[in-house]
Design a protein around this motif. Structure first.
Motif, PDB file in Angstrom:
ATOM      1  N   ASP A 279       0.835  -1.193   0.000  1.00  0.00           N
ATOM      2  CA  ASP A 279       0.000   0.000   0.000  1.00  0.00           C
ATOM      3  C   ASP A 279       0.880   1.257   0.000  1.00  0.00           C
ATOM      4  O   ASP A 279       1.548   1.567   0.975  1.00  0.00           O
ATOM      5  CB  ASP A 279      -0.903  -0.028   1.239  1.00  0.00           C
ATOM      6  CG  ASP A 279      -1.969   1.042   1.195  1.00  0.00           C
ATOM      7  OD1 ASP A 279      -1.727   2.093   0.567  1.00  0.00           O
ATOM      8  OD2 ASP A 279      -3.036   0.837   1.782  1.00  0.00           O
TER       9      ASP A 279
ATOM     10  N   LEU B 141       1.270   2.365 -10.379  1.00  0.00           N
ATOM     11  CA  LEU B 141       0.807   1.971  -9.051  1.00  0.00           C
ATOM     12  C   LEU B 141       0.079   3.117  -8.375  1.00  0.00           C
ATOM     13  O   LEU B 141      -1.000   2.946  -7.796  1.00  0.00           O
ATOM     14  CB  LEU B 141       2.006   1.598  -8.175  1.00  0.00           C
ATOM     15  CG  LEU B 141       2.485   0.165  -8.126  1.00  0.00           C
ATOM     16  CD1 LEU B 141       3.538   0.033  -7.031  1.00  0.00           C
ATOM     17  CD2 LEU B 141       1.340  -0.780  -7.831  1.00  0.00           C
TER      18      LEU B 141
ATOM     19  N   ALA C 220      -3.254   3.797  -9.820  1.00  0.00           N
ATOM     20  CA  ALA C 220      -4.226   2.718  -9.661  1.00  0.00           C
ATOM     21  C   ALA C 220      -4.937   2.802  -8.315  1.00  0.00           C
ATOM     22  O   ALA C 220      -6.050   2.327  -8.165  1.00  0.00           O
ATOM     23  CB  ALA C 220      -3.539   1.358  -9.798  1.00  0.00           C
ATOM     24  N   ALA C 221      -4.285   3.424  -7.322  1.00  0.00           N
ATOM     25  CA  ALA C 221      -4.893   3.486  -5.995  1.00  0.00           C
ATOM     26  C   ALA C 221      -5.968   4.564  -5.982  1.00  0.00           C
ATOM     27  O   ALA C 221      -5.689   5.722  -6.245  1.00  0.00           O
ATOM     28  CB  ALA C 221      -3.821   3.795  -4.950  1.00  0.00           C
ATOM     29  N   PRO C 222      -7.218   4.181  -5.683  1.00  0.00           N
ATOM     30  CA  PRO C 222      -8.282   5.181  -5.716  1.00  0.00           C
ATOM     31  C   PRO C 222      -8.194   6.159  -4.536  1.00  0.00           C
ATOM     32  O   PRO C 222      -7.861   5.758  -3.425  1.00  0.00           O
ATOM     33  CB  PRO C 222      -9.560   4.336  -5.634  1.00  0.00           C
ATOM     34  CG  PRO C 222      -9.161   3.048  -5.044  1.00  0.00           C
ATOM     35  CD  PRO C 222      -7.719   2.830  -5.372  1.00  0.00           C
ATOM     36  N   VAL C 223      -8.485   7.440  -4.808  1.00  0.00           N
ATOM     37  CA  VAL C 223      -8.447   8.469  -3.758  1.00  0.00           C
ATOM     38  C   VAL C 223      -9.809   8.527  -3.077  1.00  0.00           C
ATOM     39  O   VAL C 223     -10.840   8.480  -3.754  1.00  0.00           O
ATOM     40  CB  VAL C 223      -8.202   9.869  -4.357  1.00  0.00           C
ATOM     41  CG1 VAL C 223      -7.556  10.778  -3.341  1.00  0.00           C
ATOM     42  CG2 VAL C 223      -7.397   9.772  -5.623  1.00  0.00           C
TER      43      VAL C 223
ATOM     44  N   GLN D 208     -11.000  11.555  -7.442  1.00  0.00           N
ATOM     45  CA  GLN D 208     -10.854  10.222  -8.005  1.00  0.00           C
ATOM     46  C   GLN D 208     -11.249  10.218  -9.475  1.00  0.00           C
ATOM     47  O   GLN D 208     -10.627   9.538 -10.293  1.00  0.00           O
ATOM     48  CB  GLN D 208     -11.679   9.209  -7.193  1.00  0.00           C
ATOM     49  CG  GLN D 208     -11.775   7.815  -7.801  1.00  0.00           C
ATOM     50  CD  GLN D 208     -10.415   7.168  -8.071  1.00  0.00           C
ATOM     51  OE1 GLN D 208      -9.390   7.577  -7.529  1.00  0.00           O
ATOM     52  NE2 GLN D 208     -10.403   6.172  -8.952  1.00  0.00           N
TER      53      GLN D 208
ATOM     54  N   ARG E 232      -8.829   9.006 -12.351  1.00  0.00           N
ATOM     55  CA  ARG E 232      -9.231   7.952 -13.263  1.00  0.00           C
ATOM     56  C   ARG E 232      -8.921   8.341 -14.703  1.00  0.00           C
ATOM     57  O   ARG E 232      -8.403   7.557 -15.487  1.00  0.00           O
ATOM     58  CB  ARG E 232     -10.724   7.701 -13.079  1.00  0.00           C
ATOM     59  CG  ARG E 232     -11.192   6.360 -13.536  1.00  0.00           C
ATOM     60  CD  ARG E 232     -12.487   5.999 -12.854  1.00  0.00           C
ATOM     61  NE  ARG E 232     -13.536   6.964 -13.140  1.00  0.00           N
ATOM     62  CZ  ARG E 232     -14.450   7.356 -12.261  1.00  0.00           C
ATOM     63  NH1 ARG E 232     -14.434   6.888 -11.032  1.00  0.00           N
ATOM     64  NH2 ARG E 232     -15.376   8.207 -12.598  1.00  0.00           N
TER      65      ARG E 232
ATOM     66  N   ARG F 142      -5.261   8.319 -15.314  1.00  0.00           N
ATOM     67  CA  ARG F 142      -4.756   6.960 -15.462  1.00  0.00           C
ATOM     68  C   ARG F 142      -5.055   6.430 -16.863  1.00  0.00           C
ATOM     69  O   ARG F 142      -4.199   5.826 -17.518  1.00  0.00           O
ATOM     70  CB  ARG F 142      -5.390   6.059 -14.399  1.00  0.00           C
ATOM     71  CG  ARG F 142      -5.030   4.614 -14.544  1.00  0.00           C
ATOM     72  CD  ARG F 142      -5.415   3.799 -13.337  1.00  0.00           C
ATOM     73  NE  ARG F 142      -5.357   2.392 -13.667  1.00  0.00           N
ATOM     74  CZ  ARG F 142      -6.367   1.709 -14.175  1.00  0.00           C
ATOM     75  NH1 ARG F 142      -7.527   2.320 -14.382  1.00  0.00           N
ATOM     76  NH2 ARG F 142      -6.229   0.440 -14.480  1.00  0.00           N
TER      77      ARG F 142
ATOM     78  N   VAL G 108      -3.267  -3.793  -6.359  1.00  0.00           N
ATOM     79  CA  VAL G 108      -3.883  -2.488  -6.598  1.00  0.00           C
ATOM     80  C   VAL G 108      -4.079  -2.200  -8.088  1.00  0.00           C
ATOM     81  O   VAL G 108      -5.097  -1.635  -8.491  1.00  0.00           O
ATOM     82  CB  VAL G 108      -3.099  -1.372  -5.865  1.00  0.00           C
ATOM     83  CG1 VAL G 108      -1.693  -1.270  -6.379  1.00  0.00           C
ATOM     84  CG2 VAL G 108      -3.794  -0.047  -5.983  1.00  0.00           C
TER      85      VAL G 108
ATOM     86  N   ALA H 290      -7.770  -1.652  -9.932  1.00  0.00           N
ATOM     87  CA  ALA H 290      -8.193  -0.534 -10.777  1.00  0.00           C
ATOM     88  C   ALA H 290      -8.868  -1.046 -12.040  1.00  0.00           C
ATOM     89  O   ALA H 290      -9.895  -0.509 -12.467  1.00  0.00           O
ATOM     90  CB  ALA H 290      -6.988   0.337 -11.117  1.00  0.00           C
TER      91      ALA H 290
ATOM     92  N   GLY I 196     -11.610   4.619  -1.018  1.00  0.00           N
ATOM     93  CA  GLY I 196     -11.189   4.928  -2.376  1.00  0.00           C
ATOM     94  C   GLY I 196     -12.100   4.237  -3.381  1.00  0.00           C
ATOM     95  O   GLY I 196     -12.538   4.838  -4.371  1.00  0.00           O
TER      96      GLY I 196
END
Lengths: 280, 590
Positions: A210, A250, A253-256, A262, A266, A269, B502, B506, B531
């Motif tokens: 993480d 990476l 890819a981690a959602p806020v 977000q 997105r 990304r 992760v 996504a 998230g």
């Protein structure tokens, strides 16, 4: 930067293949890191990246085929069983799973006494030290006579941290110590680790998948992919403005936890992945 | 999420296996009987004045009398006295067998299991070799060589039984040696002997005691059998010898057969029942085991919704949960309520996030809607309205028609939700054929289309693959394909990305979003990750301790959370926390 407490140079770890004469699986392909006293090095990667294996190689739990692990100037790559037991004073571990890392049939007191008695600490001194440790990790003193199953995941992880601290180590390998915990518990355990580090000057090799957890606790960060380090440097820079495309992927890819931001991330990304595909 | 259920629902039973066993009448009776037999045999000189070998011509085949309580045998020896003294031989013989079997089996099993390598290979080979030998024939051969030395023979029998102990110990050790607490002990500087003694032996103890009680019974029988065949030592009395003697005089004094038979039967029976009781006690110690109907207080299974509660109206709401209460039968009697009065309303085409920490009851709510509550769990009250029907009272068949057809489900652990014995394709095609009534070929085409739709690169290969041949991310895509295969109106996803990396997460979130928009499904998304909520959800329900603490649109929840618990959860997220920065001053160790 002061001279390093732990220096891992070009370490290779092979695991034997499943069948006879099968090609061994190379989990680490020449990895080098160093950690100074009192420092946290975050190690990020996805499953199969070799981050846990690196932690285990430092602990002597994974077979090192080439390269060297030096601790306090001493080569401990192939330290014998006796030397390893002595090293337990200096190098300790906190595992991911607070359920299987504590023996279910031993009381908390017996679990914490184990490293102390193994190091030859007298019984009465050990008893005092255990009370001190429980206090340090924020557990009640009557925890001594209770079994692990009477505690929640976060409390068990505190027991595991107390066990690691028992002999005043210089380095603790933390293998995903908060990923099995609830959100609010996770934040409290991280703060406990930081607090302990600031008071005792212990160094952490902090393994996690993480990025946000690693950013919170690490001074420096190494990013691993397929048994290699792809990016290595200052924590803030690696986790906020990474240079390597994999780290950027990476991060994106981690959602806020914010719907508006977000949505932006997105789109970023998608755009990034599109350029990556056309770029190749 | 079994761990959660344990934490929130059923408390493990109190007390160790020993205490539990003492509450089991079968265990108490069998132990008492066995101890009584042992006591009788040990105290033989105090209980009878007769010498078991003293022959009296006047008493040959005498019936029971005040002098000879159970009569006398064909040589005029007192049967009662021979019974007690004979028990000594039988029990001591069993003890010798047991000690030898455990003495060989346990240490070798521990070493082989813990260190493995060459010792394990040699050990397992020898064990297999010994096990393949017919024990009775070996024993007869030994007797023919060394003569009737009963304890030596029983020791040999112990050797023949030792592979069983070896295997049991070895497999127990192998199961436990990968546990993290063993690694933790190694890193703590504990030496191997101590690790084995403290951590490993503790785990294999219980199965060994069970095995030992069974072996003791077997040894008593074998010993009696050898003596009955007449190959034993004829100078010391034993139960087998008494059987032999009685058998020869079966017409003259049939009663003689009863006494040794009863003793052997009681001893062996007590030992096996003790083993069984111990096994039950040990298994009961495993958590997460619940028993139906264990509770003293049982609530009525269905209670009418409280007055004022919303009846499911068919407006635009797709799923209306009202006053849902889920309880588990608790071990000590009564019920543990894990979900208490939850209201939830999901509209058509809406993605509804249900957020909470472990023990909040979010997964339990989802499972209740699906009718998949684990054993012991029950909807105690409330309604689950889906398109006019109340799922809480619907029969199995009607519910089965809805599940997979109009309600799809995506579980948390992709791998454990695919059957390893069937191909991916088979598992996709079956529900399609059942719900949509398509032919095999049409269902196959549809399954391949779906696999392509969920982003699997080579649908044909995946279709023919077994679950172990695909990655976790692919497995989750397959399950998503399965969940949407019959165009459900409601999709229930329980932590669909928690087990994934992760970057895979996504991709799966992107896939869920596009599928949802394309088919206008209502989605209930159970998650702990804010998230994921921010990424996908329109509305959010926050749960804590089995109750709803807050619900609202995703903007409301994130921008102005009303409940302190929601605020605390949002504050705990680390995504926006500042980085720690470089180490400023290398501190001096205190």
């Amino acid at each position: 930067m002061s001279e390093s407490l732990l220096r891992v140079d070009d370490v290779v770890v092979d695991f034997p293949g499943k069948r006879w004469f099968a090609k061994p699986f190379r989990a680490l392909k020449g990895v080098s890191i160093d950690i100074a006293a009192g420092e946290t090095l975050g190690l990020v990667g996805e499953s199969g990246s070799g981050k846990t294996t690196l932690g285990r190689a430092v602990l002597g739990l994974a077979p090192v085929a080439a390269g060297s692990v030096r601790f306090d100037g001493e080569d401990i790559t192939h330290a014998g069983a006796r030397r390893r037991r002595e090293l337990s004073r200096d190098i300790q571990v906190v595992f991911q799973d607070p359920y299987s890392s504590l023996n279910p049939s031993m009381t908390i007191g017996a679990i914490l006494a184990e490293p102390l008695t193994a190091a030859g600490v007298a019984r009465s001194t050990a008893r005092d030290r255990i009370r001190e440790l429980l206090d340090q990790v924020g557990l009640p003193g009557d925890a001594i006579d209770r079994l692990p199953r009477h505690f929640s995941g976060g409390q068990r992880q505190r027991v595991a941290i107390a066990r690691a601290l028992a002999l005043h180590p210089k380095l603790i390998v933390c293998d995903e110590p908060v990923s099995a915990l609830d959100l609010s518990t996770q934040a409290r355990v991280l703060d406990l680790l930081i607090d302990i580090q600031e008071r005792s000057g212990v160094a952490y090799l902090f393994v996690s998948h993480d990025l946000s957890v690693v950013r919170h606790i690490s001074h420096r960060v190494a990013v691993m992919l397929h048994g290699e380090i792809v990016e290595y440097g200052d924590g803030a820079q690696v986790t906020s403005d990474p240079a390597h495309p994999y780290t950027r992927r990476l991060l994106m890819a981690a959602p806020v936890p914010d719907p508006g931001r977000q949505a932006v991330r997105r789109q970023e990304r998608a755009a990034f992945l599109a350029t990556e595909v056309t770029g190749e | 999420m079994t761990t959660m259920i344990v934490a929130a629902g059923v408390k493990p039973r109190r007390g160790g296996p020993l205490r539990r066993m003492l509450r089991d009448p079968m265990a108490v009776v069998s132990i008492t009987v066995f101890l009584l037999i042992v006591l009788l045999c040990v105290a033989a000189p105090l209980l009878t004045s007769w010498d078991p070998t003293r022959a009296e011509l006047a008493a040959v085949l005498a019936p029971p009398s005040a002098e000879h309580w159970l009569g006398a045998d064909s040589a005029g020896r007192d049967i009662f006295s021979r019974l007690l003294y004979g028990g000594r031989t039988s029990l001591l013989g069993a003890l010798v067998t047991l000690l030898v079997a455990l003495g060989i089996g346990i240490p070798t099993g521990l070493i082989a299991g813990y260190y493995q390598r060459w010792f394990d290979s040699i050990g397992s080979w020898s064990a297999n070799l010994l096990m393949s030998m017919p024990s009775l024939i070996v024993l007869l051969a030994v007797i023919s060589v060394v003569g009737p030395q009963m304890y030596l023979v029983m020791a040999v029998f112990g050797v023949l039984l030792s592979p069983g102990v070896f295997r049991l110990t070895r497999s127990g050790v192998i199961a436990v040696r990968k546990e993290l607490f063993i690694d933790a002990a190694k890193v703590s500087g504990v030496n191997d002997a101590r690790i084995i003694g403290r951590h490993v032996l503790g785990v294999v103890q219980a199965p060994l005691v069970i095995q030992a009680s069974m072996m003791a019974g077997l040894a008593v029988v074998i010993q009696a059998g050898l003596d009955f065949l007449g190959v034993g030592d004829s100078t010391t009395p034993s139960w087998g010898q008494m059987l032999n003697e009685a058998f020869q005089n079966i017409y003259a004094a049939p009663m003689m057969l009863i006494w040794p038979g009863v003793m052997i039967g009681l001893t062996v029976g007590a030992l096996s029942l003790f083993g069984a009781a111990l096994r039950d006690a040990v298994q009961d110690a495993q958590p997460a085991r619940t028993r139906r109907g264990d509770g003293g207080v049982t609530l009525p299974p269905q209670v009418e919704a409280a007055p004022g509660a919303v009846r499911p109206d068919l407006g635009e709401a797709l799923l209306t949960v009202a006053g849902l209460k889920i309880g588990y039968a608790a071990a000590g009697g009564g019920t543990t309520v894990v979900v208490d009065g939850v209201d939830l309303r999901i509209r058509r085409g809406e993605v509804h996030g249900v957020v909470g920490e472990s023990g909040s009851g979010k997964t339990q709510t989802a499972l209740a809607i699906l009718g998949l509550l684990p054993r012991g769990g029950e909807v105690r009250s409330g309604t689950i309205g889906f398109d006019g029907a109340d799922l809480a009272t619907l029969g199995r068949a009607a519910r089965g028609a809805l599940l997979g057809g109009r309600i799809g489900y995506i579980p948390q652990e992709p791998m454990s939700n695919l059957d390893p014995t069937f191909t991916v394709g088979f598992q996709l095609v079956e529900p399609i054929r059942r719900h949509l009534g398509l032919s095999r070929a049409a269902a196959r085409t549809r399954a391949l289309e779906l696999l392509d739709r969920v982003g699997i690169v080579d649908p044909r290969r995946t279709f023919g693959a077994y679950p172990h041949e695909i990655s976790g991310g692919m497995a989750q895509r397959v399950l998503i394909a399965g969940a949407v295969s019959c165009d459900p109106e409601l999709l229930i996803a329980d932590e669909p990305t928690t087990a994934l990396d992760v970057s895979v997460q996504a991709e799966v979130l992107d896939l869920l979003r596009s599928l949802q928009q394309e088919r206008a499904m209502g989605v209930m998304l159970v998650t702990h990750n804010f998230g994921v909520v921010a990424d996908l959800c329109d509305r959010v329900t926050v749960m804590q301790h089995g109750r709803v603490v807050e619900h609202g649109s995703v903007e409301e929840i994130f921008e102005s959370p009303a409940h302190p618990y929601t605020r605390m959860l949002l504050d705990s997220t680390l995504e926006d926390a500042p980085p720690r920065g470089p180490l400023v001053t290398p501190e001096v160790r205190s």
